[in-house]
Design a protein around this motif. Structure first.
Motif, PDB file in Angstrom:
ATOM      1  N   TYR A  19      20.085  49.745  27.305  1.00 36.67           N
ATOM      2  CA  TYR A  19      20.858  50.489  28.305  1.00 36.67           C
ATOM      3  C   TYR A  19      20.229  50.310  29.691  1.00 36.67           C
ATOM      4  O   TYR A  19      20.926  50.058  30.682  1.00 36.67           O
ATOM      5  N   LEU A  20      18.919  50.429  29.742  1.00 35.51           N
ATOM      6  CA  LEU A  20      18.192  50.275  31.003  1.00 35.51           C
ATOM      7  C   LEU A  20      18.379  48.870  31.570  1.00 35.51           C
ATOM      8  O   LEU A  20      18.500  48.694  32.789  1.00 35.51           O
ATOM      9  N   THR A  21      18.437  47.874  30.710  1.00 30.39           N
ATOM     10  CA  THR A  21      18.674  46.502  31.152  1.00 30.39           C
ATOM     11  C   THR A  21      19.985  46.405  31.910  1.00 30.39           C
ATOM     12  O   THR A  21      20.053  45.779  32.979  1.00 30.39           O
ATOM     13  N   GLY A  22      21.015  47.022  31.383  1.00 29.64           N
ATOM     14  CA  GLY A  22      22.311  47.023  32.072  1.00 29.64           C
ATOM     15  C   GLY A  22      22.236  47.665  33.444  1.00 29.64           C
ATOM     16  O   GLY A  22      22.807  47.155  34.418  1.00 29.64           O
ATOM     17  N   LEU A  23      21.538  48.777  33.542  1.00 29.05           N
ATOM     18  CA  LEU A  23      21.391  49.451  34.835  1.00 29.05           C
ATOM     19  C   LEU A  23      20.616  48.601  35.829  1.00 29.05           C
ATOM     20  O   LEU A  23      20.965  48.522  37.011  1.00 29.05           O
ATOM     21  N   LEU A  24      19.553  47.956  35.346  1.00 28.93           N
ATOM     22  CA  LEU A  24      18.751  47.115  36.236  1.00 28.93           C
ATOM     23  C   LEU A  24      19.553  45.912  36.724  1.00 28.93           C
ATOM     24  O   LEU A  24      19.450  45.520  37.892  1.00 28.93           O
ATOM     25  N   LEU A  25      20.360  45.339  35.857  1.00 23.96           N
ATOM     26  CA  LEU A  25      21.202  44.217  36.273  1.00 23.96           C
ATOM     27  C   LEU A  25      22.209  44.642  37.336  1.00 23.96           C
ATOM     28  O   LEU A  25      22.483  43.895  38.276  1.00 23.96           O
ATOM     29  N   GLN A  26      22.727  45.860  37.211  1.00 21.46           N
ATOM     30  CA  GLN A  26      23.637  46.371  38.235  1.00 21.46           C
ATOM     31  C   GLN A  26      22.910  46.555  39.562  1.00 21.46           C
ATOM     32  O   GLN A  26      23.460  46.273  40.628  1.00 21.46           O
ATOM     33  N   ASP A  27      21.660  47.037  39.502  1.00 17.41           N
ATOM     34  CA  ASP A  27      20.878  47.200  40.728  1.00 17.41           C
ATOM     35  C   ASP A  27      20.650  45.871  41.422  1.00 17.41           C
ATOM     36  O   ASP A  27      20.689  45.788  42.656  1.00 17.41           O
ATOM     37  N   ILE A  28      20.421  44.836  40.630  1.00 14.23           N
ATOM     38  CA  ILE A  28      20.197  43.516  41.211  1.00 14.23           C
ATOM     39  C   ILE A  28      21.487  42.994  41.826  1.00 14.23           C
ATOM     40  O   ILE A  28      21.478  42.414  42.915  1.00 14.23           O
ATOM     41  N   ASP A  29      22.607  43.211  41.148  1.00 11.43           N
ATOM     42  CA  ASP A  29      23.903  42.739  41.653  1.00 11.43           C
ATOM     43  C   ASP A  29      24.298  43.418  42.961  1.00 11.43           C
ATOM     44  O   ASP A  29      24.851  42.793  43.848  1.00 11.43           O
ATOM     45  N   ARG A  30      23.991  44.716  43.060  1.00 13.67           N
ATOM     46  CA  ARG A  30      24.387  45.478  44.253  1.00 13.67           C
ATOM     47  C   ARG A  30      23.446  45.191  45.404  1.00 13.67           C
ATOM     48  O   ARG A  30      22.353  45.729  45.478  1.00 13.67           O
ATOM     49  N   GLY A  31      23.860  44.337  46.284  1.00 16.48           N
ATOM     50  CA  GLY A  31      23.085  44.113  47.507  1.00 16.48           C
ATOM     51  C   GLY A  31      21.694  43.586  47.289  1.00 16.48           C
ATOM     52  O   GLY A  31      20.772  43.956  48.003  1.00 16.48           O
ATOM     53  N   ALA A  32      21.498  42.761  46.285  1.00 20.18           N
ATOM     54  CA  ALA A  32      20.163  42.235  46.016  1.00 20.18           C
ATOM     55  C   ALA A  32      19.673  41.343  47.138  1.00 20.18           C
ATOM     56  O   ALA A  32      18.485  41.263  47.395  1.00 20.18           O
ATOM     57  N   ILE A  33      20.607  40.706  47.784  1.00 21.15           N
ATOM     58  CA  ILE A  33      20.197  39.797  48.849  1.00 21.15           C
ATOM     59  C   ILE A  33      20.721  40.322  50.183  1.00 21.15           C
ATOM     60  O   ILE A  33      21.907  40.545  50.353  1.00 21.15           O
ATOM     61  N   GLU A  34      19.797  40.555  51.064  1.00 21.27           N
ATOM     62  CA  GLU A  34      20.133  40.978  52.421  1.00 21.27           C
ATOM     63  C   GLU A  34      19.448  40.009  53.380  1.00 21.27           C
ATOM     64  O   GLU A  34      18.246  39.779  53.287  1.00 21.27           O
ATOM     65  N   LYS A  35      20.210  39.463  54.255  1.00 25.65           N
ATOM     66  CA  LYS A  35      19.656  38.547  55.257  1.00 25.65           C
ATOM     67  C   LYS A  35      18.837  37.432  54.597  1.00 25.65           C
ATOM     68  O   LYS A  35      17.735  37.116  55.015  1.00 25.65           O
ATOM     69  N   ARG A  36      19.384  36.910  53.500  1.00 25.18           N
ATOM     70  CA  ARG A  36      18.790  35.782  52.780  1.00 25.18           C
ATOM     71  C   ARG A  36      17.421  36.092  52.174  1.00 25.18           C
ATOM     72  O   ARG A  36      16.609  35.210  51.965  1.00 25.18           O
ATOM     73  N   GLN A  37      17.152  37.349  51.925  1.00 27.17           N
ATOM     74  CA  GLN A  37      15.914  37.757  51.264  1.00 27.17           C
ATOM     75  C   GLN A  37      16.259  38.717  50.141  1.00 27.17           C
ATOM     76  O   GLN A  37      17.190  39.510  50.254  1.00 27.17           O
TER      77      GLN A  37
END
Length: 74
Positions: A19-37
């Motif tokens: 379950y935690l894996t799914g949440l972490l993947l969502q965190d990465i998907d949501r705005g993981a990259i800002e200004k190419r970082q």
């Protein structure tokens, strides 16, 4: 403290980590990259996923040992 069968604890832990894996993947998907970082929160999520990736197979091996063992009730 009440006795809990180790297999039950392991099963619950595996379920929670999945379950935690799914949440972490969502965190990465949501705005993981800002200004190419990669954002700091995404880096933390990636590190947590790496730890879970290492832990889950080991927990499954330990759990399978309980399935084959007569030492504890099923």
């Amino acid at each position: 403290m009440q006795f809990r069968h180790p297999a039950v604890v392991i099963d619950e832990t595996i379920t929670n980590l999945e379950y935690l894996t799914g949440l972490l993947l969502q965190d990465i998907d949501r705005g993981a990259i800002e200004k190419r970082q990669v954002t700091p929160s995404a880096l933390k999520a990636i590190a947590a996923l790496e730890a879970i990736r290492t832990l889950l197979p080991r927990l499954r091996i330990v759990r399978s040992n309980y399935a084959d063992s007569d030492a504890l009730p099923q």
